[in-house]
Design an enzyme around this catalytic site. Structure first.
Site, mmCIF file in Angstrom:
data_model
loop_
_atom_site.group_PDB
_atom_site.id
_atom_site.type_symbol
_atom_site.label_atom_id
_atom_site.label_comp_id
_atom_site.label_asym_id
_atom_site.label_seq_id
_atom_site.Cartn_x
_atom_site.Cartn_y
_atom_site.Cartn_z
ATOM 1 N N CYS A 75 -3.749 4.249 -0.313
ATOM 2 C CA CYS A 75 -4.536 5.292 0.347
ATOM 3 C C CYS A 75 -3.658 6.444 0.816
ATOM 4 C CB CYS A 75 -5.331 4.704 1.511
ATOM 5 S SG CYS A 75 -4.314 3.834 2.721
ATOM 6 N N TRP A 84 -7.554 -5.001 -1.749
ATOM 7 C CA TRP A 84 -6.729 -5.724 -2.707
ATOM 8 C C TRP A 84 -5.357 -5.091 -2.922
ATOM 9 C CZ3 TRP A 84 -5.410 -2.139 -6.195
ATOM 10 C CH2 TRP A 84 -6.301 -1.089 -6.432
ATOM 11 N N ASN A 85 -5.175 -3.824 -2.562
ATOM 12 C CA ASN A 85 -3.923 -3.155 -2.950
ATOM 13 C C ASN A 85 -2.719 -3.576 -2.119
ATOM 14 O OD1 ASN A 85 -5.124 -1.802 -0.786
ATOM 15 N ND2 ASN A 85 -4.288 0.181 -1.362
ATOM 16 N N SER A 139 4.723 4.945 6.558
ATOM 17 C CA SER A 139 4.167 3.742 7.181
ATOM 18 C C SER A 139 5.243 2.968 7.929
ATOM 19 C CB SER A 139 3.534 2.845 6.119
ATOM 20 O OG SER A 139 2.508 3.515 5.433
ATOM 21 N N ARG A 199 4.511 4.368 -5.208
ATOM 22 C CA ARG A 199 4.454 3.111 -4.471
ATOM 23 C C ARG A 199 3.175 2.375 -4.864
ATOM 24 N NH1 ARG A 199 2.993 2.720 1.576
ATOM 25 N NH2 ARG A 199 3.657 0.635 2.217
ATOM 26 N N LYS A 223 -11.793 -11.511 5.893
ATOM 27 C CA LYS A 223 -12.412 -11.531 4.572
ATOM 28 C C LYS A 223 -11.560 -10.674 3.638
ATOM 29 C CE LYS A 223 -15.015 -9.005 2.395
ATOM 30 N NZ LYS A 223 -14.245 -9.203 1.107
ATOM 31 N N PRO A 224 -10.680 -11.332 2.863
ATOM 32 C CA PRO A 224 -9.856 -10.567 1.919
ATOM 33 C C PRO A 224 -10.682 -10.111 0.731
ATOM 34 C CG PRO A 224 -9.399 -12.910 1.710
ATOM 35 C CD PRO A 224 -10.384 -12.762 2.835
ATOM 36 N N ALA A 225 -10.140 -9.160 -0.012
ATOM 37 C CA ALA A 225 -10.822 -8.668 -1.212
ATOM 38 C C ALA A 225 -10.972 -9.800 -2.224
ATOM 39 C CB ALA A 225 -10.030 -7.521 -1.823
ATOM 40 N N GLU A 278 -4.142 1.905 13.629
ATOM 41 C CA GLU A 278 -3.524 0.586 13.520
ATOM 42 C C GLU A 278 -2.029 0.747 13.682
ATOM 43 O OE1 GLU A 278 -6.271 -2.099 10.688
ATOM 44 O OE2 GLU A 278 -5.224 -0.498 9.609
ATOM 45 N N ARG A 333 -1.574 -6.332 9.496
ATOM 46 C CA ARG A 333 -1.759 -5.153 10.342
ATOM 47 C C ARG A 333 -2.973 -5.313 11.250
ATOM 48 N NH1 ARG A 333 -1.327 0.484 7.277
ATOM 49 N NH2 ARG A 333 -3.569 0.380 7.042
ATOM 50 N N GLU A 369 -10.143 2.330 8.495
ATOM 51 C CA GLU A 369 -9.077 3.026 7.762
ATOM 52 C C GLU A 369 -9.597 3.235 6.355
ATOM 53 O OE1 GLU A 369 -6.564 3.909 5.223
ATOM 54 O OE2 GLU A 369 -5.752 1.889 5.435
#
Length: 442
Positions: free
Chosen positions: A249, A115-116, A406, A243, A139-141, A423, A124, A215
């Site tokens: 993470c 979700w973040n 990133s 951020r 499958k999203p959060a 990734e 990605r 990840e």
């Protein structure tokens, strides 16, 4: 919201299977053009997507805009990489035959995102999978389903054929995920989330020997040497820590400041954190939005309280503010004990715990005192020293005098309990491909 059940999940696999031959045989150039168009659509709809993300997970609009830009870049990067899949040709050492190595799409891929970063974590995974020729199930959060649907809608507009990208939302993710992973047609799992859930999914995937990219969690150290540029290290610390309000993470969790710079660093960080404007993510002047749930606030407060009980001193913040939402004040702790729970667990919130150290060897030892190894940050004017420390830290990524690392063109991933595979970058597409060796005599 659509609340998918097991039968719906298997219908998604059916759709992915039906679309797989056509997409696999679509030319790399055509796949590239579709991904490029998807990038352009995301860019043109950037403000709408940013507002949607902010409404779904509370992040401040500047952070949401940054996420959309970052997310779109994966489509542009893999639009280019789709036409550059490497191969290999060489002679055997003994000269008996020739070795030809090709790369083929791995097959139907299950993509599970958190979700973040609901847009960036999806792109990605989707971008390299589609560039490789795979069909996917996203499958999203459950906390952020709308962004996943918005992304798929833009993909359809970009020309993605039906069945190539399938989105399922559910309040029962464990049951659906297990049903998909035991289906022999599914050959890949790409997951971003907690280490605990990742271990469970790896066990499920093992039952059918499904290839996994994981990840997982992080506990990033941020090392500030005495010779660091103080202003630059504070600027980097705010980026690495705040951020997405610390809900990342890669967020700096443990700030290690060498004795000579410690007090000035704590003072400067305290001033910057205290000045942040707390408020609703979608408000134009908000710099730090709410946390994702009440449970998240409770965890942050538990870690801060336990650290205080062990001698940590709060220089600013340290207060949950839940009367009008799931807020926690931006917080700085000094004199934090390395044995505190906050040093071992991922905070996922706007709390910077600062620790004092004496020597370079101490910094490396303390940085490695964790089961995680996703990201680390090192600040020093001596680039050789910074690189030496970076090499000594057991981690997948290191920011040298930078608070943000990133990039779609770079390999993202960790070591130890922080994951498997990478990734992004030139290697990201190979996570969705299998090498095939031909022994050729000619």
């Amino acid at each position: 919201m659509a609340n998918a059940q097991t039968a719906d999940a298997l219908r998604a696999v059916d759709a992915a299977e039906a679309a797989a031959p056509g997409w696999r045989n679509t030319s790399p150039r055509r796949r590239s053009e579709i991904l490029r168009r998807w990038f352009e659509l995301m860019t043109s709809h950037a403000e709408e997507l940013a507002l949607l993300i902010s409404l779904e997970n509370g992040k401040a609009l500047p952070d949401a805009r940054g996420e959309v830009a970052y997310a779109a870049e994966f489509f542009r990067w893999y639009a280019e990489e789709a036409t550059r899949v490497p191969g290999e040709f060489r002679h055997t050492p003994g000269g008996a035959h020739n070795i030809l190595v090709d790369h083929e799409p791995i097959g139907i891929s299950l993509l599970i995102t958190p979700w973040n970063f609901p847009a960036a974590m999806a792109t990605r995974k989707i971008a390299p999978a589609l560039a490789a020729g795979c069909t996917v199930i996203l499958k999203p959060a459950s906390e952020t389903p709308l962004t996943g649907y918005a992304m798929a809608r833009l993909g359809a507009e970009a020309g993605v054929p039906p069945g190539v990208v399938n989105v399922i939302t559910t309040s029962n993710p464990g049951q659906l995920t297990n049903a998909i992973l035991v289906d022999p047609r599914v050959r890949k799992l790409s997951f971003t989330g907690s280490t605990g859930v990742g271990r469970i999914l790896l066990a499920e995937a093992a039952k059918k020997v499904v290839s996994c990219s994981m990840e997982l969690g992080g506990n990033a150290p941020f090392v500030v040497m005495d010779d660091a540029d103080l202003e630059a290290s504070l600027e980097g610390a705010m980026i690495a820590k705040m951020r997405n309000g610390g809900e990342a993470c890669t967020a700096a969790n443990r700030f290690y400041a060498q004795t000579g710079i410690h007090d000035a660093f704590v003072s400067g960080l305290t001033e910057l954190m205290r000045a942040l404007k707390l408020g609703a993510g979608y408000a134009s002047d908000t710099q730090c939005g709410p946390m994702i749930t009440a449970k998240a606030v409770e965890k942050i407060d538990r870690l801060v309280t336990e650290a205080k009980d062990r001698g940590a001193r709060v220089t600013t913040g340290g207060v949950p503010m839940v009367a009008s939402g799931y807020y926690y004040t931006p917080t700085v702790l000094e004199n934090t004990s390395p044995d505190s729970a906050i040093a071992k667990e991922e905070i996922f919130g706007p709390v910077a715990a600062v620790y004092r150290f004496e020597t370079e060897e101490d910094a490396i030892r303390l940085a490695n005192d964790t089961e995680y190894g996703l990201a680390a940050y090192v600040y020093s004017r001596d680039i050789r020293r910074a690189m030496r420390i970076g090499r000594g830290i057991e981690t997948g990524m290191v920011g040298i005098n930078r608070g943000l690392m990133s990039d779609p063109a770079a390999p993202f991933g960790g070591v130890k309990q922080s994951g498997l595979g990478r990734e992004g970058g030139v290697t990201g597409i190979l996570e969705f491909m299998e090498p095939k060796y031909f022994a050729v005599e000619f």
